[in-house]
Design a protein around this motif. Structure first.
Motif, PDB file in Angstrom:
ATOM      1  N   PHE A 346     -22.813 -24.972 -15.666  1.00 27.98           N
ATOM      2  CA  PHE A 346     -23.606 -24.532 -16.810  1.00 27.98           C
ATOM      3  C   PHE A 346     -25.082 -24.427 -16.428  1.00 27.98           C
ATOM      4  CE2 PHE A 346     -26.179 -25.323 -20.545  1.00 27.98           C
ATOM      5  CZ  PHE A 346     -25.592 -24.520 -21.510  1.00 27.98           C
ATOM      6  N   SER A 350     -27.270 -21.069 -16.304  1.00 26.97           N
ATOM      7  CA  SER A 350     -28.433 -20.965 -17.182  1.00 26.97           C
ATOM      8  C   SER A 350     -29.655 -20.480 -16.416  1.00 26.97           C
ATOM      9  CB  SER A 350     -28.729 -22.335 -17.815  1.00 26.97           C
ATOM     10  OG  SER A 350     -27.629 -22.790 -18.562  1.00 26.97           O
ATOM     11  N   PRO A 416     -26.674 -20.587 -22.431  1.00 26.43           N
ATOM     12  CA  PRO A 416     -25.235 -20.749 -22.710  1.00 26.43           C
ATOM     13  C   PRO A 416     -24.455 -19.450 -22.582  1.00 26.43           C
ATOM     14  CG  PRO A 416     -26.504 -20.843 -24.744  1.00 26.43           C
ATOM     15  CD  PRO A 416     -27.498 -20.882 -23.623  1.00 26.43           C
ATOM     16  N   GLU A 417     -25.125 -18.304 -22.898  1.00 24.59           N
ATOM     17  CA  GLU A 417     -24.410 -17.024 -22.822  1.00 24.59           C
ATOM     18  C   GLU A 417     -23.939 -16.728 -21.402  1.00 24.59           C
ATOM     19  OE1 GLU A 417     -25.387 -12.372 -22.433  1.00 24.59           O
ATOM     20  OE2 GLU A 417     -26.874 -13.596 -23.462  1.00 24.59           O
ATOM     21  N   ILE A 420     -21.395 -19.487 -20.006  1.00 31.03           N
ATOM     22  CA  ILE A 420     -20.003 -19.405 -20.467  1.00 31.03           C
ATOM     23  C   ILE A 420     -19.323 -18.162 -19.911  1.00 31.03           C
ATOM     24  CG2 ILE A 420     -20.434 -18.138 -22.625  1.00 31.03           C
ATOM     25  CD1 ILE A 420     -18.339 -20.002 -23.917  1.00 31.03           C
ATOM     26  N   GLN A 455     -18.473 -14.855 -24.666  1.00 27.39           N
ATOM     27  CA  GLN A 455     -19.926 -14.965 -24.747  1.00 27.39           C
ATOM     28  C   GLN A 455     -20.478 -14.546 -26.095  1.00 27.39           C
ATOM     29  OE1 GLN A 455     -20.824 -11.700 -21.811  1.00 27.39           O
ATOM     30  NE2 GLN A 455     -22.466 -11.258 -23.260  1.00 27.39           N
ATOM     31  N   PHE A 458     -22.399 -16.766 -28.485  1.00 22.35           N
ATOM     32  CA  PHE A 458     -23.816 -17.005 -28.205  1.00 22.35           C
ATOM     33  C   PHE A 458     -24.626 -15.708 -28.234  1.00 22.35           C
ATOM     34  CE2 PHE A 458     -21.652 -20.511 -25.985  1.00 22.35           C
ATOM     35  CZ  PHE A 458     -22.283 -21.585 -26.598  1.00 22.35           C
TER      36      PHE A 458
END
Length: 682
Positions: A346, A350, A416-417, A420, A455, A458
């Protein structure tokens, strides 16, 4: 005196030749390092003892019960006058020898040149060989015709370096033939499977991979089973193992560089006859071994060859590369480890997403404003003639920072987009991947589609806020719009306005992008499967072109649904309603508004994001015992990169360990480490 001088001159010549191959540290720094290990003074000069050089500087034979003869032989490679002490000139000369491209052969030559005269006599060769672990397991016939052909009938001929390099190359093959003859006492041309196993595990063990040892040799898994092994089969088997790098090239020639394309025996034979002298028997053995190890059923792929290919000598410098631990399944790992791994992925996703979004954000703003521009109704004058006109007007009326309106929420949401999306794509690909590491095109498309769908949870809130901030600057004299006020006005459900259009855009985008990226990246990889960062960037950018352009209609619809319609502008009640009204009022071309800006934004953005993601994984890779994320191939460390961990190994000495290790892995010459046999483990 003459012998010592001749040998010294030979090595100094190697030093001069080597200077052009590796960047050597200057003499002062090398001398500074030398003095840290030089504990003996002789004739007014500092010297390193043989033991200190091998055990302290090189870090070999660190055990208390080390074999002193082995240490002296290794030190003798550097100690040209064979007095047990290494001067700085000898230290510096050996540093140069390690720089030359044939350092492995020259090092082996100096190991056998025990008197330092630049020539190898039979007595020197025999003396060193008798001290090796191999000779103690299976003594070589020093009276053989092979030896006499090189050293003369009376074994008095002195062999030069070029001649000795050929002798050493042929010697181990002859060793294998001698071993076969000793087992075939009656001269039948056959040996038992047990004898074959013993020879391979002793004389030829350096050619065997872990899989070959366990699944073929020790398990008697070769085609003949427990029957006798013929001499032709024995020779072909060893020739195959010696030429596995060539075998890989034959495979790549047959598939035009594709690593996942299945090749039949007939196709492989055709390719082999075009570019090499590989025999049909060797090809038969290759396909049999692949079937035993991987159940290939007559068709092989590139990965099947890796379990048969012995590692090159320079890769043996580190246990970590040579003995990569088997990947355990997620069920075998603790919950905490899995959480840490997810957090790790993650975090990298990011950072990569933030870098990619920031790099192309001005283009994204231009794209959004172009897509929101209405024509064909009574809303007044067209604000922007084209994307370039839009770009100039934003700078003129809103300043350079106007190009970055909405960047902060973009960076907050992009973490997060992207995380993930990248993680789901890796996860689904892993599920569809077979035991050979292959994945079909439809599975790649499904994995990409799943990533795109995941995604949206988000992406939609992120984009609706970003879009409203981006178009806010178009209203002259309007109040300044803040991200938090947009969120409060929309509410939870309002943040997902246009989610269907977002799905229609993101699912096909990722379904196109990720498979395209994987295949383009593979095409740009070198023959070892490694991608330079520039090829990763190019692959990401190229894959983004069809993905970004083909989903532009869905992006236009999403943009229209998510912006706040101003007075006189058409409003929409959903995807279908928006599609009908846009077509009726503005025509089919309206669906492709901002397509160029979208390509120029998405293509480089994903290129930057993916190259950042993969480089971060290479730089900060942590082994959690799970599968590596797709595309995060760890560059196989070169000897120089590995030896950087030894701060005193600079210049040529950066390759000292792999070169010395290569004496065993290349030629099978292993010096015993201990002074006495270690007790057998129960």
């Amino acid at each position: 005196m003459f012998k010592s001088l001749f040998g010294s001159l030979l090595t100094q010549a190697s030093c001069q030749e080597g200077a052009g191959y590796l960047k050597r540290a200057d003499s002062e720094k090398l001398h500074e390092i030398f003095l840290k290990y030089a504990t003996v003074e002789k004739n007014g000069e500092k010297h390193i003892t043989s033991e200190d050089f091998v055990r302290k500087y090189l870090g070999l034979f660190s055990e208390d019960d080390f074999n002193k003869e082995s240490v002296q032989l290794i030190a003798g490679i550097v100690d040209m006058d064979k007095d047990g002490y290494i001067s700085f000139s000898e230290f510096q000369a050996f540093e140069g020898l390690l720089c030359v491209p044939d350092a492995l052969y020259k090092t082996a030559f100096q190991l056998f040149d025990t008197n330092g005269n630049g020539l190898v006599a039979f007595d020197e060769f025999a003396e060193v060989m008798r001290k090796t672990a191999l000779h103690k397991k299976l003594p070589f016939n020093m009276e053989s015709t092979f030896v006499r052909l090189y050293f003369g009938k009376d074994k008095k001929r002195l062999v030069t370096y070029p001649e000795f390099s050929q002798f050493l190359h042929d010697f181990h093959e002859e060793y294998g033939v001698e071993a076969f003859k000793k087992c075939d006492k009656e001269g039948t041309g056959f040996i038992t499977a047990g004898d074959f196993r013993n020879i391979m595990m002793s004389v030829k063990s350096h050619l065997l991979t872990k899989d070959l040892k366990s699944k073929v040799i020790t398990a008697s898994g070769f085609p003949q089973g427990e029957r006798k092994i013929s001499f032709p089969y024995y020779m072909a088997f060893n020739s195959l193992l010696n030429n596995m790098e060539l075998i890989k090239r034959v495979y790549l020639n047959a598939t035009n560089g594709h690593r996942t394309q299945e090749v039949t025996k007939e196709e492989f034979l055709h390719s082999a006859q075009m570019m090499s002298q590989i025999t049909p028997l060797e090809v038969d053995i290759l396909f049999n071994l692949c079937d035993i190890l991987h159940h290939t059923n007559g068709r092989i792929v590139y990965n099947d060859l890796n379990s048969i290919t012995p590692e090159q000598y320079f890769k043996q410098v580190t246990r970590r590369v040579a003995e990569i631990k088997a990947v355990s399944s997620p069920e075998e790992r603790g919950v905490l480890i899995q959480i840490l791994e997810s957090t790790y992925r993650f975090t990298l996703g990011s950072v990569a997403g933030a870098v990619g979004a920031s790099a192309v954000y001005p283009i994204d703003l231009v794209k959004t404003r172009m897509q929101n521009q209405r024509t064909g109704s009574f809303i007044g004058e067209v604000a922007y003639r084209n994307s370039w006109d839009c770009f100039k007007k934003v700078i003129r009326h809103e300043g350079v920072f106007g190009l970055y309106r909405g960047l902060v929420p973009q960076l907050i949401g992009v973490a997060p987009e992207k995380a993930i999306k990248l993680t789901v794509n890796d996860l689904v690909r892993d599920k569809f991947m077979d035991k050979k590491g292959n994945i079909s095109l439809y599975a790649e498309i499904i994995a990409g589609a799943c990533a795109g769908g995941s995604q949206v949870v988000f992406t939609n809130p992120l984009e609706i806020v970003k879009i409203r901030l981006q178009v806010a600057g178009e209203i002259a004299g309007g109040t300044k719009v803040k991200a938090w006020s947009v969120v409060k006005d929309l509410g939870l459900f309002g943040l997902y306005k246009g989610a269907k259009a977002c799905l229609l855009r993101d699912v096909p985008f990722s379904a196109i992008y990720f498979p395209a990226y994987a295949h383009v990246k593979a095409k740009f990889a070198d023959e070892n499967g490694y991608n330079h960062p520039l090829t990763l960037l190019a692959a990401g950018a190229i894959a983004g072109i069809p993905a970004a352009s083909l989903v532009t209609p869905a992006d236009v619809i999403k943009t229209r649904l998510q912006v706040v319609a101003r007075s006189g502008q058409t409003t929409y009640n959903g995807v279908i309603d928006a599609t009908r009204k846009i077509y009726a009022e503005e025509g089919a071309r309206a669906f492709w508004k901002g397509a160029i800006a979208r390509v120029f934004r998405s293509s480089p953005q994903f290129g930057v994001t993916l190259v950042t993601y993969e480089i971060l994984q290479r730089l900060f890779y942590v082994d959690f015992g799970g599968s590596r994320p797709t595309g995060s191939e760890l560059h196989v460390a070169t000897p120089i990169e590995e030896s950087i961990k030894k701060p005193h190994h600079i210049g040529g000495y950066q390759v000292a360990l792999p070169v010395l290790t290569g004496l065993e892995t290349k030629f099978g010459i292993s010096l015993p480490r201990f002074s006495y046999p270690k007790p057998a483990q129960q």
